[in-house]
Scaffold this active site. Structure first.
Site, PDB file in Angstrom:
ATOM      1  N   GLN A 191      56.654  92.399  34.833  1.00 32.86           N
ATOM      2  CA  GLN A 191      55.200  92.256  34.879  1.00 32.86           C
ATOM      3  C   GLN A 191      54.529  93.625  34.930  1.00 32.86           C
ATOM      4  O   GLN A 191      53.313  93.709  34.859  1.00 32.86           O
ATOM      5  CB  GLN A 191      54.778  91.484  36.147  1.00 32.86           C
ATOM      6  CG  GLN A 191      55.162  90.018  36.188  1.00 32.86           C
ATOM      7  CD  GLN A 191      54.880  89.405  37.558  1.00 32.86           C
ATOM      8  OE1 GLN A 191      55.805  89.096  38.290  1.00 32.86           O
ATOM      9  NE2 GLN A 191      53.622  89.228  37.916  1.00 32.86           N
ATOM     10  N   GLU A 226      57.185  91.535  39.433  1.00 29.92           N
ATOM     11  CA  GLU A 226      56.181  92.581  39.599  1.00 29.92           C
ATOM     12  C   GLU A 226      56.855  93.868  40.059  1.00 29.92           C
ATOM     13  O   GLU A 226      56.596  94.929  39.527  1.00 29.92           O
ATOM     14  CB  GLU A 226      55.090  92.138  40.602  1.00 29.92           C
ATOM     15  CG  GLU A 226      53.919  93.110  40.612  1.00 29.92           C
ATOM     16  CD  GLU A 226      52.776  92.696  41.542  1.00 29.92           C
ATOM     17  OE1 GLU A 226      52.710  91.516  41.924  1.00 29.92           O
ATOM     18  OE2 GLU A 226      51.971  93.572  41.875  1.00 29.92           O
ATOM     19  N   ARG A 304      46.653  91.001  51.776  1.00 29.94           N
ATOM     20  CA  ARG A 304      46.037  89.783  51.234  1.00 29.94           C
ATOM     21  C   ARG A 304      46.106  88.640  52.251  1.00 29.94           C
ATOM     22  O   ARG A 304      45.213  87.804  52.310  1.00 29.94           O
ATOM     23  CB  ARG A 304      46.667  89.383  49.898  1.00 29.94           C
ATOM     24  CG  ARG A 304      45.922  88.242  49.197  1.00 29.94           C
ATOM     25  CD  ARG A 304      46.338  88.063  47.751  1.00 29.94           C
ATOM     26  NE  ARG A 304      45.733  89.028  46.859  1.00 29.94           N
ATOM     27  CZ  ARG A 304      44.543  88.897  46.252  1.00 29.94           C
ATOM     28  NH1 ARG A 304      43.834  87.792  46.434  1.00 29.94           N
ATOM     29  NH2 ARG A 304      44.068  89.829  45.462  1.00 29.94           N
ATOM     30  N   ARG A 336      53.142  84.240  43.567  1.00 33.98           N
ATOM     31  CA  ARG A 336      51.885  83.507  43.359  1.00 33.98           C
ATOM     32  C   ARG A 336      51.158  83.167  44.676  1.00 33.98           C
ATOM     33  O   ARG A 336      51.653  82.355  45.463  1.00 33.98           O
ATOM     34  CB  ARG A 336      52.223  82.221  42.616  1.00 33.98           C
ATOM     35  CG  ARG A 336      51.101  81.663  41.758  1.00 33.98           C
ATOM     36  CD  ARG A 336      51.650  80.493  40.979  1.00 33.98           C
ATOM     37  NE  ARG A 336      50.737  80.074  39.930  1.00 33.98           N
ATOM     38  CZ  ARG A 336      51.056  79.167  39.000  1.00 33.98           C
ATOM     39  NH1 ARG A 336      52.246  78.612  38.996  1.00 33.98           N
ATOM     40  NH2 ARG A 336      50.191  78.829  38.083  1.00 33.98           N
ATOM     41  N   PHE A 338      50.517  85.586  46.925  1.00 38.15           N
ATOM     42  CA  PHE A 338      50.646  86.956  47.426  1.00 38.15           C
ATOM     43  C   PHE A 338      50.220  87.081  48.896  1.00 38.15           C
ATOM     44  O   PHE A 338      49.398  87.915  49.249  1.00 38.15           O
ATOM     45  CB  PHE A 338      49.774  87.860  46.540  1.00 38.15           C
ATOM     46  CG  PHE A 338      50.217  89.293  46.421  1.00 38.15           C
ATOM     47  CD1 PHE A 338      51.279  89.654  45.615  1.00 38.15           C
ATOM     48  CD2 PHE A 338      49.544  90.306  47.103  1.00 38.15           C
ATOM     49  CE1 PHE A 338      51.660  90.984  45.478  1.00 38.15           C
ATOM     50  CE2 PHE A 338      49.924  91.644  46.984  1.00 38.15           C
ATOM     51  CZ  PHE A 338      50.982  91.973  46.160  1.00 38.15           C
ATOM     52  N   THR A 434      43.872  94.004  45.857  1.00 38.14           N
ATOM     53  CA  THR A 434      43.249  94.557  47.062  1.00 38.14           C
ATOM     54  C   THR A 434      43.341  96.087  47.067  1.00 38.14           C
ATOM     55  O   THR A 434      42.530  96.741  47.698  1.00 38.14           O
ATOM     56  CB  THR A 434      43.889  93.981  48.339  1.00 38.14           C
ATOM     57  OG1 THR A 434      45.285  94.265  48.332  1.00 38.14           O
ATOM     58  CG2 THR A 434      43.678  92.473  48.421  1.00 38.14           C
ATOM     59  N   ALA A 503      47.925  89.449  40.470  1.00 33.78           N
ATOM     60  CA  ALA A 503      46.667  89.233  41.200  1.00 33.78           C
ATOM     61  C   ALA A 503      45.696  88.350  40.410  1.00 33.78           C
ATOM     62  O   ALA A 503      44.480  88.484  40.569  1.00 33.78           O
ATOM     63  CB  ALA A 503      46.032  90.580  41.572  1.00 33.78           C
ATOM     64  N   GLU A 704      46.618  82.153  40.462  1.00 36.75           N
ATOM     65  CA  GLU A 704      47.129  81.889  41.798  1.00 36.75           C
ATOM     66  C   GLU A 704      46.396  80.799  42.587  1.00 36.75           C
ATOM     67  O   GLU A 704      47.043  80.035  43.312  1.00 36.75           O
ATOM     68  CB  GLU A 704      47.124  83.191  42.623  1.00 36.75           C
ATOM     69  CG  GLU A 704      48.138  84.203  42.130  1.00 36.75           C
ATOM     70  CD  GLU A 704      47.900  85.582  42.698  1.00 36.75           C
ATOM     71  OE1 GLU A 704      46.889  86.212  42.317  1.00 36.75           O
ATOM     72  OE2 GLU A 704      48.710  86.040  43.513  1.00 36.75           O
TER      73      GLU A 704
HETATM   74 MO1  MOS Z   1      51.329  88.178  41.452  1.00 33.84          MO
HETATM   75  S1  MOS Z   1      52.110  87.168  43.056  1.00 33.84           S
HETATM   76  O1  MOS Z   1      50.035  89.078  42.166  1.00 33.84           O
HETATM   77  O2  MOS Z   1      52.546  89.039  40.691  1.00 33.84           O
END
Ligand code: MOS
Length: 751
Positions: A191, A226, A304, A336, A338, A434, A503, A704
């Site tokens: 990602q 990520e 978060r 997802r 976060f 954030t 996000a 999300e």
């Molecule tokens: Mo997503 S949980 O912000 O990769």
């Protein structure tokens, strides 16, 4: 318009990293991972592996030319363990061989002796021992200590929520191809292409311009790619540059489940105070986040959690504290939501406990305390619109929640061994990273001389439909047929310094950058059209491939316009950058405006529990979701349904079990995710008119927020269980597996 990837996916034509035709000389990497949760490596003998047939090289920490460091937010994670191991599954040695099988056999042949050291798996124990990833953070609003006195009811309790395996269809993988002059190109299932580029450069001691990362698409990610796609890409690149041949890493499902991080388990304490009329006056919570053995994204996830502590509610006096606790488990990571789902679960547990103590309905407390326009969040931002209240009221009215509750009570009155339950779950989710600096994106748009269009952005397609949305933005802005437009792979050569696609903001930000680029191209084309048509520039527009003047179709076509512009030496390429405006946050004062906007919605969840067996069925979920003006309604419905079911899985059947730091639930027979039979009937109503400023073309982020509707399933099951065992106090221990339901229904005393 629907997601254009669907056709190629269902025909099996889409290429994932594992499908890229093997380049000449391709070798395969496998790793030797730590079998113990904590210890010191006292003997490491790689010679038995090196001697095996097909083995090209065996790489340890000593073979790393640059820094043996893959940490992002905190630099606390080696690529290959150097002397110490901190979790079961931590890579120690990478073996490169002619086949994946040979590489794994060789890794298994390595002589390894580890002197075990005491391990900690519980976040509260880690906190007590002072093992924190980052300093503790606290958010506060009003004066919580003074507020308890004014409360008619104060309840305290604890809540725990488990981790969650991402179970993306495509496991972690990367293919690194050495290029001339010591450069490398990595096809990575990530990602975060730029993170892979940056960390590969760091580990290999290369400038970033020697590393290209390209991503065509991912077979799902959900946050699991990520940060945690990076080591597999770096290992492939390390092998490729060492040997001068392409190297691929591709985890088996079992390796992926055992070695990679998941959603963070949380253990939390709460205290909530209310007036007799149900007004929440004060809320206090402490979150013990189980971060695992390295920071990974834990500090951002913790942040978060704090920002979503009070969920969809306004509470005038709040103090929430979060601790990121270092344990000897694989580093837990983005998933997802976060960190928001974990915090929202605690808030809902507090409301549930308060409702029980006060003898009133949960839903009455929920309704009474919903956020209104102008309310202040504990992080200092004021709510711009009335979306929370609007979605909740719409759910109650549209789906007649009062009637559903009455029907459930009737049913429970006449059924002894089967009980039904119902719960409403409101969601308010802040959109933007954030970390303010991450809220930027870019696009590169080319118009070719035949009128076809190529769009590159920083966004990674992972099944969420971001490419379909970017295509919709480009088609809408340019005024051309979507069939003329191609959304390209994500490449660090075409778009640099990409923020992760995460996000929920991929479509918002990359769509906005695409819109800016397309507008500047149009600004260059319209004077040419005006000149050809002998009109004023303002009168000229493109719509449906036709050039309009004064709103009427002309004889000038898009192709002719583009060709003429080219012959007049007009630049037909545009690069654009987008930075989310206004947002800011000060971590010193814990105040600011971290989000561009909020997404709202409410769900009503109905369940039936078999009180003899402890099994349950999620019967129906009905949702009102504030989606704004959708860029692709089918994609948004898919995201809503998928997120919801994933959220239900998290709080019901998905249970990670570790024993001495070793994951026991490492197969699909022991780790159950919702299948089609577990999926409830879903009804979704989208509110299209967002009453606060939103993203590109007035759309709102979707990735999300819907996951958190699933939390309602936990409280609906609790509601049904309470009808069978009104004498027992609920434990607020998610996931609520059938086993736990059975123990609750038939166990002794309070649980
Ligand atoms: Mo997503 S949980 O912000 O990769």
């Amino acid at each position: 318009m629907s997601n254009r990837e669907v056709g190629p996916h269902t025909r099996g034509e889409s290429l994932f990293v594992a499908d890229i035709p093997p380049p000449r000389g391709l070798l395969h990497a496998a790793v030797l991972a730590s079998p113990v949760p904590h210890g010191r490596v006292v003997r490491l003998d790689t010679s038995p592996a090196a001697a095996l047939e097909g083995v090209a090289c065996v790489l340890t920490a000593a073979d790393i030319p640059g820094a043996n460091q893959i940490g992002g937010i905190v630099q606390d994670e080696p690529l290959l363990a150097d002397g110490q191991v901190h979790y079961v599954g931590q890579p120690i040695v990478a073996v490169i061989a002619t086949t994946p099988h040979a590489a794994r056999e060789a890794a298994a042949a390595i002589g390894l002796e580890i002197e075990e050291e005491p391990a900690i798996f519980d976040p509260r124990q880690a906190a007590a021992a002072g093992n924190l990833i980052v300093p503790t953070r606290t958010l506060a609003l009003g004066n919580v200590d003074a507020a308890w006195e004014s409360c008619d009811q104060v309840v305290e309790g604890s809540a725990t929520s488990g981790g969650q395996e991402h179970l993306y269809l495509e496991t972690q993988s990367a293919l690194a191809v050495p290029l001339e002059s010591g450069r490398v190109k990595i096809f990575s299932a990530t990602q975060a292409p730029t993170a892979v580029q940056r960390i590969t450069a760091r580990v290999l001691d290369l400038p970033m311009n020697a590393v290209e990362v390209e991503v065509a698409r991912l077979g799902g990610a959900f946050g699991g790619k990520e940060d945690q796609a990076t080591p597999w890409a770096v290992i492939a690149a390390l092998g490729a540059l060492k040997l001068g041949v392409p190297v691929r890493t591709l985890l088996s499902r079992g390796e992926d489940m055992r070695m990679t991080g998941k959603r963070h388990p949380y253990s939390s304490d709460f205290k909530i105070g209310l007036r007799a009329d149900g007004t929440i006056l004060a809320y206090q919570a402490t979150y013990y986040q189980n971060a695992g053995a390295a920071a990974d994204l834990s500090p951002a996830i913790l942040e978060r959690s704090l920002f979503h502590a009070t969920g969809s509610y306004f509470v005038p006096n709040v103090r929430v504290t979060a601790l990121s606790c270092r344990t000897n488990l694989p580093p837990f990571t983005a998933f997802r939501g976060f960190g928001a789902p974990q915090a929202m679960f605690v808030m809902e547990a507090a409301i549930s406990k308060a409702a029980r103590a006060m003898g009133i309905d949960r839903v009455d407390i929920q309704r009474h305390n919903l956020l209104s326009k102008g309310d202040t969040f504990p992080y200092g931002m004021r709510l711009a619109g009335g979306g929370a209240r609007r979605a909740f009221e719409e759910v109650e009215a549209r789906y007649d929640v009062a009637a559903s509750r009455a029907a459930v009570q009737d049913f429970n009155g006449t059924h002894k061994l089967t009980k039904k339950g119902v719960a409403v779950m409101p969601v308010c989710f802040g959109i933007s990273f954030t970390s303010t600096f991450l809220n930027q994106a870019a696009a590169l748009v080319h118009i070719y001389t035949d009128g076809s269009v190529s769009v590159s952005t920083a966004a990674v397609e992972m099944g969420q439909g971001v490419n379909a949305k970017i295509l919709a933005v480009a088609a809408h802005t340019l005024g051309v047929d979507p069939d003329r437009i191609r959304v390209e792979t994500t490449s660090t050569l075409r778009v640099a310094n990409t923020s992760p696609t995460a996000a929920s903001s991929g479509a918002d930000m990359n769509g906005a950058a695409t819109e800016i680029a397309c507008k500047s191209l149009l600004d260059r084309l319209r004077p040419v059209a005006a000149d050809l048509l002998d009109k004023k520039v303002e009168a000229v527009a493109v719509a449906g491939d036709r050039i309009l003047a004064g709103g009427k179709e002309t004889e000038l076509s898009w192709e002719d316009l583009v060709w003429t512009a080219y012959t007049r030496r007009i630049n037909l390429s545009a690069q654009a950058h987008y930075a989310t405006p206004r947002i800011h946050y000060d971590k010193e004062t814990e105040q600011g405006e971290p989000f561009a906007y909020h997404v709202f919605g409410s769900a009503v969840v109905e369940v039936t529990v078999d009180c003899l067996r402890g099994t349950y069925k999620i019967d129906r979920v009905r949702v009102v979701h504030d989606g704004g003006r959708s860029l692709d309604p089918l994609v948004d419905l898919g995201q809503l349904e998928g997120g919801l079911v994933q959220g239900i899985g998290w709080v019901t059947m998905e249970e990670l079990l570790f024993c001495d730091g070793r994951l026991l639930t490492d197969t699909l027979s022991t780790y159950k995710i919702p299948d089609i039979l577990c999926t409830p009937k879903i009804e979704a109503h989208f509110l299209e008119v967002a009453d606060e400023p939103a993203a590109v073309l007035r759309s709102k982020a979707i990735g999300e927020p819907p996951l958190m509707y699933g939390i309602g399933a936990y409280f609906a099951i609790e509601d049904a269980c309470a009808a069978f065992r009104p004498d027992r106090e609920p434990a607020f221990d998610a996931p609520m597996t059938p086993e736990k339901v059975l123990l609750f229904l038939h166990g002794e005393g309070s649980s």
